[in-house]
Design a protein around this motif. Structure first.
Motif, PDB file in Angstrom:
ATOM      1  N   VAL A 357       0.953  -1.112  -0.014  1.00 17.57           N
ATOM      2  CA  VAL A 357       0.102  -0.322   0.087  1.00 17.57           C
ATOM      3  C   VAL A 357       0.713   1.179   0.028  1.00 17.57           C
ATOM      4  CG1 VAL A 357      -1.551   1.517   1.460  1.00 17.57           C
ATOM      5  CG2 VAL A 357      -2.013  -1.171   0.881  1.00 17.57           C
ATOM      6  N   THR A 358       1.726   1.317   0.790  1.00 13.33           N
ATOM      7  CA  THR A 358       2.721   2.425   0.892  1.00 13.33           C
ATOM      8  C   THR A 358       3.443   2.645  -0.255  1.00 13.33           C
ATOM      9  OG1 THR A 358       4.420   1.288   1.896  1.00 13.33           O
ATOM     10  CG2 THR A 358       2.929   2.472   3.354  1.00 13.33           C
ATOM     11  N   GLN A 361       1.180   4.164  -2.764  1.00 12.52           N
ATOM     12  CA  GLN A 361       0.881   5.759  -2.204  1.00 12.52           C
ATOM     13  C   GLN A 361       2.121   6.598  -2.620  1.00 12.52           C
ATOM     14  OE1 GLN A 361      -0.039   5.048   1.859  1.00 12.52           O
ATOM     15  NE2 GLN A 361      -2.287   5.095   1.502  1.00 12.52           N
ATOM     16  N   TYR A 362       3.350   6.113  -2.462  1.00  9.88           N
ATOM     17  CA  TYR A 362       4.511   6.671  -2.806  1.00  9.88           C
ATOM     18  C   TYR A 362       4.577   7.071  -4.290  1.00  9.88           C
ATOM     19  CZ  TYR A 362       9.328   8.086  -3.536  1.00  9.88           C
ATOM     20  OH  TYR A 362      10.347   8.638  -3.639  1.00  9.88           O
ATOM     21  N   ALA A 365       1.693   9.680  -5.106  1.00 12.04           N
ATOM     22  CA  ALA A 365       2.363  10.984  -4.943  1.00 12.04           C
ATOM     23  C   ALA A 365       3.439  11.476  -5.759  1.00 12.04           C
ATOM     24  CB  ALA A 365       2.814  10.883  -3.374  1.00 12.04           C
ATOM     25  N   ASP A 421       2.604  15.521   0.534  1.00 18.25           N
ATOM     26  CA  ASP A 421       2.230  14.208   0.653  1.00 18.25           C
ATOM     27  C   ASP A 421       3.372  13.160   0.033  1.00 18.25           C
ATOM     28  OD1 ASP A 421      -0.361  15.012   1.109  1.00 18.25           O
ATOM     29  OD2 ASP A 421      -0.933  14.933  -1.089  1.00 18.25           O
ATOM     30  N   ALA A 425       4.741  10.076   2.289  1.00 17.69           N
ATOM     31  CA  ALA A 425       4.796   8.586   1.798  1.00 17.69           C
ATOM     32  C   ALA A 425       6.114   8.241   1.840  1.00 17.69           C
ATOM     33  CB  ALA A 425       4.261   8.713   0.254  1.00 17.69           C
TER      34      ALA A 425
END
Length: 439
Positions: A357-358, A361-362, A365, A421, A425
């Protein structure tokens, strides 16, 4: 300003502590506090971390306590004392001294030490988990402080631009080139925007105050008047997310904590089994009875005194283990092991999902920031500059200029949010891999 190079490897991202150290020296020369220095201060001054370190010290002391052997028992005795009147002369008091010791069987001492060592490992991993949470809170506070401060700078610059428009309109109104209604509208727009700036100032001050909580001390007590350095340099992650997942399972503190908890449960189960074995008690005693007194026999003749006596006795007592017929303690210990195994499996699954997930998200972003930086931000500035020039030459209305100003402000604030963000992230990705965050 925050610079975001887009072509760095994940290794550079996650092992950037040396770079962060060099940045710290530069930041100190510039009168700012970089993120690495802020984290170092948290490690030194955080109340939560200090409390957790005390828990580690307590667990370490428990190892010595677990290794203690049973204390021997010393007994002293005197008597019996004769109270009967019919017995005359009275016998002298006998004296005794005894020593007893419980022999531990089943390796109880070794099992206790193993349990204490496992508890120490649990406490040490819990300390790392507390650091991870403290660093996450610190990163949020640090990034928010930078975002609000730079947003305030943008909004103050926009307020100055609106004030310049009002002054220009006042001159044009005095020269008869501008109507009073348009002048009033420009003043109203400036005054309304002033309220936005006042709130932005409050937000920036609140964000600065938020930096104190993770440290457990006021920012001013540690760093004086220096401000956070916002020269973040997060880089892109590699595309091999499976490698990141494998690394996370080896280095994440929550996974290590779950494994330590499983080891502790197994050690506790071994101790429970050892405690079911009975411990015999060995006693050694020495008794001394002095020579008796001379007496008179039934026939009236004197009798010889009883001789003195020295006795030595050894006894062995073994408890009858009727209570061992109930195996509830074994069932509880084995259930604790099963629960720890399930918790470990769940933690590993959660860690894998967290990394994926991260990672997503990274990348999202990074993509958003790239779009703002490469096109959207520049286009908004060009539109605003062109609209200002057109307004000065009378080719654009005040409403068109104000609309362009609002659009440019919104774009810049969105750009700052996108940078925040990405920084957030980056920290989340590093923490999800079990590494200390670096910006």
């Amino acid at each position: 300003m925050i610079r975001l190079p887009l072509h760095r490897s994940l290794a550079g991202l996650l092992t950037g502590l040396c770079v962060a150290s060099a940045q710290a020296q530069s930041a100190d020369r510039d009168g700012h506090v970089d993120f690495a220095t802020y984290l170092d201060a948290i490690v030194r001054t955080s109340n939560d971390l200090a409390s957790q370190r005390e828990a580690v010290s307590s667990a370490r002391a428990g190892i010595g306590i677990a290794g203690l052997r049973p204390d021997p028992s010393l007994s002293l005795g005197a008597g019996p004392v004769e109270f009967s009147r019919e017995v005359n002369p009275k016998p002298r008091l006998a004296q005794s001294i005894g020593l007893s010791y419980t022999i531990e069987t089943g390796g109880k001492r070794e099992r206790r030490i193993a349990v204490a060592n496992s508890q120490l490992r649990v406490s040490e991993v819990a300390l790392e988990g507390a650091k991870r949470q403290a660093f996450a809170d610190a990163a949020d506070a640090f990034i928010e402080s930078c975002r609000t401060r730079e947003a305030l700078q943008r909004q103050e610059a926009s307020l100055k631009s609106l004030s310049d428009i009002v002054r220009m309109n006042e001159l044009r109104h005095s020269a008869g080139d501008l109507g009073g209604l348009e002048l009033l509208q420009s003043r109203n727009e400036r005054d309304q925007f002033l309220a936005t700036v006042v709130k932005a100032r409050a937000d920036a001050r609140a964000a600065m105050e938020g930096l104190s909580a993770p440290m457990g001390r006021l920012w001013s007590e540690v760093f004086g008047t220096r401000l956070p350095g916002c020269d973040f340099q997060p880089g892109p992650a590699s595309e091999d997310v499976d490698a990141l997942v494998s690394r996370a399972l080896d280095e994440r503190d929550d996974v290590r904590a779950a494994r330590a908890a499983l080891d502790a449960a197994r050690a506790a189960a071994d101790l429970t089994r050892a405690n079911r074995k009975v411990d015999p008690n060995v006693s050694l005693s020495y008794g001394y009875t002095p020579q008796g007194r001379r007496g008179i026999g039934d026939d009236g003749a004197p009798t010889d005194p009883t001789p003195r006596s020295n006795t030595l006795s050894v006894s062995l007592s073994v408890p009858i283990p009727l209570s061992r017929l109930d195996k509830g303690d074994l069932v509880q210990a084995e259930s604790a092991v099963t629960q720890a195994m399930l918790a470990l499996r769940q933690t590993e699954l959660k860690a894998q999902a967290d990394v994926r997930v991260t990672f997503a998200q990274y990348n999202a972003a990074l993509e958003n920031l790239t779009r703002y930086r490469d096109s959207t931000l520049g286009d908004a500035d060009k539109v605003l500059d062109g609209m200002r020039t057109s307004y000065r030459h009378g080719s654009a209305s005040l409403l068109e200029l104000l609309s362009a100003q609002r659009a440019a402000d919104d774009t810049h604030l969105a750009f700052l949010q996108a940078r925040s963000d990405l920084a957030t992230a980056t920290v989340k990705l590093q923490l999800s891999l079990g590494r200390q965050p670096a910006l």
